[in-house]
Scaffold this motif. Structure first.
Motif, PDB file in Angstrom:
ATOM      1  N   ASP A  76       0.855  -1.191   0.000  1.00 26.28           N
ATOM      2  CA  ASP A  76       0.000   0.000   0.000  1.00 26.28           C
ATOM      3  C   ASP A  76       0.893   1.243   0.000  1.00 26.28           C
ATOM      4  O   ASP A  76       1.142   1.863   1.038  1.00 26.28           O
ATOM      5  CB  ASP A  76      -0.920  -0.019   1.222  1.00 26.28           C
ATOM      6  N   ASP A  79      -0.638   4.467   1.370  1.00 21.41           N
ATOM      7  CA  ASP A  79      -0.571   4.577   2.831  1.00 21.41           C
ATOM      8  C   ASP A  79       0.833   4.954   3.285  1.00 21.41           C
ATOM      9  O   ASP A  79       1.000   5.721   4.239  1.00 21.41           O
ATOM     10  CB  ASP A  79      -0.991   3.253   3.474  1.00 21.41           C
ATOM     11  N   TRP A 152      -6.176   9.040   0.186  1.00 19.85           N
ATOM     12  CA  TRP A 152      -5.945   7.960   1.148  1.00 19.85           C
ATOM     13  C   TRP A 152      -7.259   7.451   1.736  1.00 19.85           C
ATOM     14  O   TRP A 152      -7.434   6.248   1.952  1.00 19.85           O
ATOM     15  CB  TRP A 152      -5.032   8.478   2.256  1.00 19.85           C
ATOM     16  N   ASN A 154     -10.278   7.538   0.283  1.00 15.21           N
ATOM     17  CA  ASN A 154     -11.289   7.084  -0.671  1.00 15.21           C
ATOM     18  C   ASN A 154     -10.804   6.094  -1.729  1.00 15.21           C
ATOM     19  O   ASN A 154     -11.636   5.396  -2.328  1.00 15.21           O
ATOM     20  CB  ASN A 154     -11.902   8.302  -1.376  1.00 15.21           C
ATOM     21  N   ALA A 155      -9.525   6.010  -1.984  1.00 14.32           N
ATOM     22  CA  ALA A 155      -9.032   5.067  -2.992  1.00 14.32           C
ATOM     23  C   ALA A 155      -9.201   3.640  -2.483  1.00 14.32           C
ATOM     24  O   ALA A 155      -8.770   3.314  -1.375  1.00 14.32           O
ATOM     25  CB  ALA A 155      -7.572   5.347  -3.299  1.00 14.32           C
ATOM     26  N   ASN A 156      -9.834   2.768  -3.281  1.00 16.44           N
ATOM     27  CA  ASN A 156     -10.072   1.398  -2.813  1.00 16.44           C
ATOM     28  C   ASN A 156      -9.575   0.306  -3.748  1.00 16.44           C
ATOM     29  O   ASN A 156      -9.471  -0.841  -3.352  1.00 16.44           O
ATOM     30  CB  ASN A 156     -11.566   1.182  -2.502  1.00 16.44           C
ATOM     31  N   LEU A 157      -9.273   0.637  -4.988  1.00 13.69           N
ATOM     32  CA  LEU A 157      -8.724  -0.369  -5.892  1.00 13.69           C
ATOM     33  C   LEU A 157      -7.264  -0.632  -5.551  1.00 13.69           C
ATOM     34  O   LEU A 157      -6.543   0.283  -5.126  1.00 13.69           O
ATOM     35  CB  LEU A 157      -8.840   0.090  -7.346  1.00 13.69           C
ATOM     36  N   SER A 158      -6.819  -1.862  -5.739  1.00 14.74           N
ATOM     37  CA  SER A 158      -5.427  -2.191  -5.416  1.00 14.74           C
ATOM     38  C   SER A 158      -4.458  -1.354  -6.244  1.00 14.74           C
ATOM     39  O   SER A 158      -3.402  -0.939  -5.753  1.00 14.74           O
ATOM     40  CB  SER A 158      -5.170  -3.683  -5.626  1.00 14.74           C
ATOM     41  N   GLN A 160      -4.938   1.661  -7.216  1.00 14.12           N
ATOM     42  CA  GLN A 160      -4.951   3.013  -6.655  1.00 14.12           C
ATOM     43  C   GLN A 160      -4.180   3.097  -5.349  1.00 14.12           C
ATOM     44  O   GLN A 160      -3.736   4.177  -4.966  1.00 14.12           O
ATOM     45  CB  GLN A 160      -6.397   3.475  -6.441  1.00 14.12           C
ATOM     46  N   ARG A 161      -4.041   1.974  -4.651  1.00 13.82           N
ATOM     47  CA  ARG A 161      -3.230   1.962  -3.431  1.00 13.82           C
ATOM     48  C   ARG A 161      -1.749   1.775  -3.770  1.00 13.82           C
ATOM     49  O   ARG A 161      -0.880   2.286  -3.051  1.00 13.82           O
ATOM     50  CB  ARG A 161      -3.678   0.835  -2.489  1.00 13.82           C
ATOM     51  N   TYR A 167      -5.832   7.434  -8.220  1.00  7.43           N
ATOM     52  CA  TYR A 167      -7.194   7.833  -7.835  1.00  7.43           C
ATOM     53  C   TYR A 167      -7.456   9.290  -8.212  1.00  7.43           C
ATOM     54  O   TYR A 167      -8.554   9.636  -8.667  1.00  7.43           O
ATOM     55  CB  TYR A 167      -7.390   7.631  -6.340  1.00  7.43           C
ATOM     56  N   ASP A 251      -6.352  -5.412 -11.718  1.00 12.05           N
ATOM     57  CA  ASP A 251      -7.668  -4.942 -11.270  1.00 12.05           C
ATOM     58  C   ASP A 251      -8.770  -5.523 -12.142  1.00 12.05           C
ATOM     59  O   ASP A 251      -9.805  -5.980 -11.646  1.00 12.05           O
ATOM     60  CB  ASP A 251      -7.736  -3.413 -11.334  1.00 12.05           C
TER      61      ASP A 251
END
Length: 261
Positions: A76, A79, A152, A154-158, A160-161, A167, A251
């Motif tokens: 991530d 993160d 950080w 709102n991004a949920n796709l792998s 996007q992390r 994102y 994805d």
């Protein structure tokens, strides 16, 4: 405050340990730092790496050179950036510049140009890769900490992390985006460091230019390639943004599996 955050790790699948390869007597990552230190606008540089034990040589380098660093999530990366910002007490109105460690030809004048455009246009995100006209390896992304925080959350796709700013670029209706274009389209040039052939090419550039001027510019490299066009053949077979394309495909595959299950 304006922070350059350099994304770095030792575990590249295509060229392991690339950030610590010796290039004209010093590691690749040190060249990236030194070149960014020539920026007229950046206040502080931070290396962000991951908890993978293979990154210890990179951490040791940061300690020995008194370079600020942060250790965070391996997968991530979004993160990792966000936690690094919190760790450095970065504020809502501070500006972040995302640079990757595979850019030892990064041009601080190009970086400053993107930063200036970001500030003057009051953008949420400014880059030179929405419409690519600069060589691959001179990529620069500038965004506010408030934009990073929103991403950080709102991004949920792998993908996007893993790719910090994807994102933001996926949501042009939500964020004010800006792009800086070069006067001449140089997007076909590959100056990034992902493959062993890339290192051979970059090493040739340094061998020709570094001793004359350790802070040679994009224009100096273009002039060299005009004089020695054979250098372009060294790594011309590789495509731009292979890592991002792979993540997006993963994805899609995951989505297909979820639909069929």
């Amino acid at each position: 405050m304006i922070y350059a955050i350099i994304q770095a790790r030792m575990g590249s699948t295509r060229l392991p340990g690339k950030v610590m390869l010796d290039l004209s007597g010093i590691p690749v990552i040190e060249h990236v730092i030194n070149r960014l230190n020539r920026s007229n606008l950046i206040d502080k540089i931070i290396i962000v790496t991951s908890t993978d034990s293979n990154n210890q040589p990179l951490i040791d380098f940061c300690i020995s050179k008194d370079v600020s660093y942060f250790v965070g999530s391996e997968e991530d990366v979004l993160d990792r950036y966000y936690q690094a910002a919190l760790d450095n007490n970065i504020q809502e109105d501070d500006i972040l510049i995302r640079i990757t460690s595979d850019c030892p030809l990064i041009d601080p004048f190009v970086v400053d140009k993107v930063i200036q455009e970001h500030i003057s246009s009051d953008n949420d995100y400014t880059t030179n890769v929405l419409d690519c006209t600069y060589p691959d390896g001179l990529d620069c992304e500038v965004f506010n900490f408030s934009t990073l925080k929103d991403t950080w959350l709102n991004a949920n796709l792998s993908s996007q992390r893993e790719h910090v700013t994807l994102y933001i670029r996926d949501n042009p209706d939500k964020f004010k985006l800006g792009n800086v274009k070069n006067d001449v389209d140089l997007s076909d040039f590959r100056w990034t460091l992902d493959e062993k052939e890339d290192f051979v090419f970059i090493e040739e550039v340094y061998n020709n230019l570094f001793d004359k001027n350790s802070f040679f510019t994009m224009e100096d490299i273009v002039e060299l390639l005009n004089e020695k066009p054979e250098l372009l053949k060294i790594n011309s077979k590789f495509d731009r943004n292979e890592g991002l394309i792979k993540s997006l495909k993963e994805d899609e595959d995951l989505g297909s599996r979820n639909v069929n299950e």
